[in-house]
Design a protein around this motif. Structure first.
Motif, PDB file in Angstrom:
ATOM      1  N   LEU A 125      74.394 -11.334 -29.926  1.00 38.26           N
ATOM      2  CA  LEU A 125      75.039 -10.129 -30.465  1.00 38.26           C
ATOM      3  C   LEU A 125      74.975 -10.118 -31.990  1.00 38.26           C
ATOM      4  O   LEU A 125      74.725  -9.071 -32.591  1.00 38.26           O
ATOM      5  CB  LEU A 125      76.505 -10.097 -30.051  1.00 38.26           C
ATOM      6  CG  LEU A 125      76.865  -9.297 -28.819  1.00 38.26           C
ATOM      7  CD1 LEU A 125      78.360  -9.274 -28.653  1.00 38.26           C
ATOM      8  CD2 LEU A 125      76.331  -7.883 -28.960  1.00 38.26           C
ATOM      9  N   ALA A 126      75.209 -11.296 -32.605  1.00 38.17           N
ATOM     10  CA  ALA A 126      75.172 -11.381 -34.064  1.00 38.17           C
ATOM     11  C   ALA A 126      73.798 -10.971 -34.565  1.00 38.17           C
ATOM     12  O   ALA A 126      73.672 -10.190 -35.517  1.00 38.17           O
ATOM     13  CB  ALA A 126      75.512 -12.792 -34.519  1.00 38.17           C
ATOM     14  N   GLY A 127      72.754 -11.480 -33.904  1.00 38.55           N
ATOM     15  CA  GLY A 127      71.404 -11.145 -34.328  1.00 38.55           C
ATOM     16  C   GLY A 127      71.107  -9.679 -34.096  1.00 38.55           C
ATOM     17  O   GLY A 127      70.547  -8.993 -34.959  1.00 38.55           O
ATOM     18  N   TRP A 128      71.513  -9.174 -32.959  1.00 41.57           N
ATOM     19  CA  TRP A 128      71.242  -7.782 -32.583  1.00 41.57           C
ATOM     20  C   TRP A 128      71.954  -6.819 -33.509  1.00 41.57           C
ATOM     21  O   TRP A 128      71.370  -5.850 -34.007  1.00 41.57           O
ATOM     22  CB  TRP A 128      71.695  -7.566 -31.141  1.00 41.57           C
ATOM     23  CG  TRP A 128      71.702  -6.159 -30.697  1.00 41.57           C
ATOM     24  CD1 TRP A 128      72.755  -5.302 -30.737  1.00 41.57           C
ATOM     25  CD2 TRP A 128      70.606  -5.412 -30.168  1.00 41.57           C
ATOM     26  NE1 TRP A 128      72.395  -4.087 -30.256  1.00 41.57           N
ATOM     27  CE2 TRP A 128      71.077  -4.126 -29.893  1.00 41.57           C
ATOM     28  CE3 TRP A 128      69.274  -5.734 -29.892  1.00 41.57           C
ATOM     29  CZ2 TRP A 128      70.263  -3.138 -29.360  1.00 41.57           C
ATOM     30  CZ3 TRP A 128      68.463  -4.747 -29.361  1.00 41.57           C
ATOM     31  CH2 TRP A 128      68.950  -3.468 -29.100  1.00 41.57           C
ATOM     32  N   SER A 129      73.251  -7.117 -33.793  1.00 41.58           N
ATOM     33  CA  SER A 129      74.062  -6.114 -34.474  1.00 41.58           C
ATOM     34  C   SER A 129      73.799  -6.074 -35.971  1.00 41.58           C
ATOM     35  O   SER A 129      74.161  -5.107 -36.620  1.00 41.58           O
ATOM     36  CB  SER A 129      75.536  -6.389 -34.224  1.00 41.58           C
ATOM     37  OG  SER A 129      75.876  -7.630 -34.780  1.00 41.58           O
ATOM     38  N   SER A 130      73.158  -7.114 -36.557  1.00 39.56           N
ATOM     39  CA  SER A 130      73.002  -7.054 -38.008  1.00 39.56           C
ATOM     40  C   SER A 130      71.886  -6.110 -38.421  1.00 39.56           C
ATOM     41  O   SER A 130      71.717  -5.877 -39.609  1.00 39.56           O
ATOM     42  CB  SER A 130      72.809  -8.445 -38.610  1.00 39.56           C
ATOM     43  OG  SER A 130      72.119  -9.282 -37.750  1.00 39.56           O
ATOM     44  N   GLY A 131      71.130  -5.571 -37.474  1.00 43.32           N
ATOM     45  CA  GLY A 131      70.110  -4.593 -37.836  1.00 43.32           C
ATOM     46  C   GLY A 131      69.030  -5.209 -38.705  1.00 43.32           C
ATOM     47  O   GLY A 131      68.530  -4.593 -39.640  1.00 43.32           O
ATOM     48  N   ASN A 132      68.667  -6.447 -38.399  1.00 39.82           N
ATOM     49  CA  ASN A 132      67.699  -7.175 -39.199  1.00 39.82           C
ATOM     50  C   ASN A 132      66.714  -7.794 -38.226  1.00 39.82           C
ATOM     51  O   ASN A 132      67.114  -8.414 -37.248  1.00 39.82           O
ATOM     52  CB  ASN A 132      68.463  -8.260 -39.971  1.00 39.82           C
ATOM     53  CG  ASN A 132      67.573  -9.084 -40.850  1.00 39.82           C
ATOM     54  OD1 ASN A 132      66.405  -9.298 -40.550  1.00 39.82           O
ATOM     55  ND2 ASN A 132      68.123  -9.552 -41.946  1.00 39.82           N
ATOM     56  N   LYS A 133      65.405  -7.605 -38.473  1.00 41.71           N
ATOM     57  CA  LYS A 133      64.429  -8.094 -37.488  1.00 41.71           C
ATOM     58  C   LYS A 133      64.476  -9.600 -37.367  1.00 41.71           C
ATOM     59  O   LYS A 133      64.344 -10.148 -36.279  1.00 41.71           O
ATOM     60  CB  LYS A 133      63.029  -7.635 -37.879  1.00 41.71           C
ATOM     61  CG  LYS A 133      62.850  -6.129 -37.808  1.00 41.71           C
ATOM     62  CD  LYS A 133      61.437  -5.744 -38.162  1.00 41.71           C
ATOM     63  CE  LYS A 133      61.361  -4.271 -38.543  1.00 41.71           C
ATOM     64  NZ  LYS A 133      61.906  -3.998 -39.899  1.00 41.71           N
ATOM     65  N   TRP A 134      64.660 -10.286 -38.489  1.00 42.06           N
ATOM     66  CA  TRP A 134      64.742 -11.748 -38.414  1.00 42.06           C
ATOM     67  C   TRP A 134      65.955 -12.171 -37.601  1.00 42.06           C
ATOM     68  O   TRP A 134      65.900 -13.110 -36.807  1.00 42.06           O
ATOM     69  CB  TRP A 134      64.861 -12.372 -39.804  1.00 42.06           C
ATOM     70  CG  TRP A 134      63.708 -12.119 -40.699  1.00 42.06           C
ATOM     71  CD1 TRP A 134      63.776 -11.629 -41.970  1.00 42.06           C
ATOM     72  CD2 TRP A 134      62.326 -12.345 -40.441  1.00 42.06           C
ATOM     73  NE1 TRP A 134      62.523 -11.538 -42.504  1.00 42.06           N
ATOM     74  CE2 TRP A 134      61.614 -11.970 -41.594  1.00 42.06           C
ATOM     75  CE3 TRP A 134      61.614 -12.823 -39.338  1.00 42.06           C
ATOM     76  CZ2 TRP A 134      60.241 -12.063 -41.686  1.00 42.06           C
ATOM     77  CZ3 TRP A 134      60.248 -12.913 -39.431  1.00 42.06           C
ATOM     78  CH2 TRP A 134      59.576 -12.533 -40.586  1.00 42.06           C
TER      79      TRP A 134
END
Lengths: 345, 122
Positions: A125-134
């Protein structure tokens, strides 16, 4: 003590333990990695830099909390919570001594594995929600590899459960009391049958806590900082606190399953009863030894590639763990009883 | 109160307290931290300093989902093994034979997935 008060005492002491652990472990990690790299690590804030982490906590508290423009605002806030709460709950079942434990859940081992397996959802979720491809890439990798290694981790604890006959962590410790031939501790690690299982457990737990040979999810040279790249201030602090806390819990679990928890067989039981702090001290010392071992591995080996990692998990560790379960069963039910002349069908 | 009920109460209390702790800490940090003036690119996602191109929620290879499916199957079967392991000491060789059959089916499933290439990272 009234039930409510008892729960409050547990809450306060465990959050205090978690925070102290976090602060101390970050300092220890820097020192251990520093000395492994033949440098000194933090030296300036306080003698030998012991106040460095306190300094960092204050810095994190007073940093500006940014939410990137492209982020999914609600999930961006929810993710650190989903990462933090399970790793806080993972302390619930740990037996620091015979009596000093937050709960004595009968399913303690399963409970701990269950709450820890919620953490990857938070990371995803953290990766998904930050709106950052990395960030998204890091989150996906992390989820893929943690679920790949959860199966061997669960399987590698099974032979221990078979021998102990319980999933209550306190009961598993009790099953390891006493000595073989009055010298060798009756810890499960002294049973050669458990050695391959222990190896599987170590590898799988390193991956569960994202340690360096397996830190694909935040590989800084490939993914900036992976799922955490866009987090700042205390949201970042909480995610990293939970990561350190998970390292502690994994090591504590290893100590409980394989190294007799708070038991040292050469110390008579009467000492444990006379000095109540002895058992928790032994437990903490063993756990920190385990942590330093993890970091030794971290400081020594280069990162592996993700396809190698997935292969190792699915094609090597899972079959090996299954074989070890059958082997433990056969030795315990057939071979040993055959020598004793009493096979029970 | 009964101790098992107390334990479950503690688990519930931990969930609530943990969530509240996160809210509290983030709130305190927001009180303490400076608020700097908005500039156009302060809130851009950090992609090594270059401007993000296209949407962030990109498509993913289907391989991830194959692994996820496999994981669900194997994780649940592993959980099935736990009650067996707890009862292991109390029953004779019969329990062992039963589980060897179960594990053989499990291993056959893994072998099939392997043969079909589901375990190849592409």
């Amino acid at each position: 003590m009234s039930p409510t008060l008892a729960v409050v005492v547990k809450l306060v002491s465990i959050i205090a333990l978690m925070l102290t652990n976090g602060v101390f472990m970050i300092y220890l990690l820097r020192k251990v990695l520093g000395h492994l790299h033949i440098r000194l690590g933090p030296m300036h804030v306080g003698p030998h830099g012991i106040l460095q982490t306190m300094n960092d906590v204050i810095k994190l508290l007073t940093k500006e909390d940014l939410t990137p423009r492209l982020a999914d605002k609600a999930l961006f806030f929810l993710a650190p919570m989903i990462v933090f709460v399970p790793s806080f709950m993972a302390y619930l079942a740990l037996p620091f001594s015979d009596t000093l434990k937050a709960t004595s859940l009968e399913t303690g081992l399963l409970f701990t594995f269950a709450v820890l397996s919620v953490v990857p959802i938070g990371i995803l979720l953290a990766g998904w929600s930050s709106g950052n491809k990395w960030g998204l890439l890091g989150g996906m990798r992390s989820a893929a590899m943690q679920i790949a290694y959860e199966v061997p981790l669960l399987l590698s604890a099974l032979p221990v459960v078979m021998l102990a006959g319980t999933t209550d962590l306190g009961g598993i410790v009790d099953a390891q009391a006493g000595t073989w031939l009055s010298v060798i501790p009756r810890w499960f690690i002294t049973n050669p049958l458990i050695w391959p299982t222990f190896l599987i457990f170590v590898i799988a737990s390193l991956i569960e806590v994202n340690q360096t040979p397996f830190d694909m999810s935040e590989a800084e040279s490939e993914l900036v900082a992976g799922f955490g790249a866009d987090y700042s201030a205390m949201k970042f602090g909480l995610i990293y606190l939970s990561e350190f806390s998970n390292t502690f819990v994994m090591s504590a679990l290893g100590v409980t399953l394989f190294f007799g928890g708070w038991l040292v067989p050469w110390i008579p039981m009467s000492w444990y009863e006379a000095v109540p702090v002895l058992a928790p001290t032994v437990f903490m010392l063993k756990t920190y030894l385990g942590i330093v071992l993890m970091w030794w591995i971290r400081g020594t080996y280069p990162r592996v590639r993700i396809d190698q990692l997935m292969d190792l998990g699915w094609k090597r560790l899972i079959p090996a763990a299954l074989v070890m379960i059958v082997l433990t069963g056969v030795v315990d039910k057939l071979i040993v009883p055959l020598f004793n002349g009493a096979v029970s069908w | 109160m009964e101790s098992a009920a107390m334990d479950h109460l503690a688990v519930g209390a931990f969930v609530l307290f943990g969530a509240a702790f996160v809210v509290l800490v983030v709130w305190v940090s927001n009180l303490l931290s400076p608020k700097s003036a908005n500039s156009p690119d302060r809130l851009e996602p950090y992609e090594c300093g270059s401007e993000p191109i296209g949407p962030s929620w990109v498509q993913f290879r289907v391989g991830y989902y194959v692994y996820a499916l496999l994981f669900v199957v194997f994780d649940i079967e592993t959980v099935f093994l736990y009650p067996w392991a707890v009862a292991f000491g109390n029953i004779g060789v019969f329990i062992l034979v039963e589980m060897v059959v179960f594990i053989a089916i499990l291993a056959a499933g893994l072998g099939y997935a392997w043969k079909e290439g589901a375990l190849r990272w592409r």
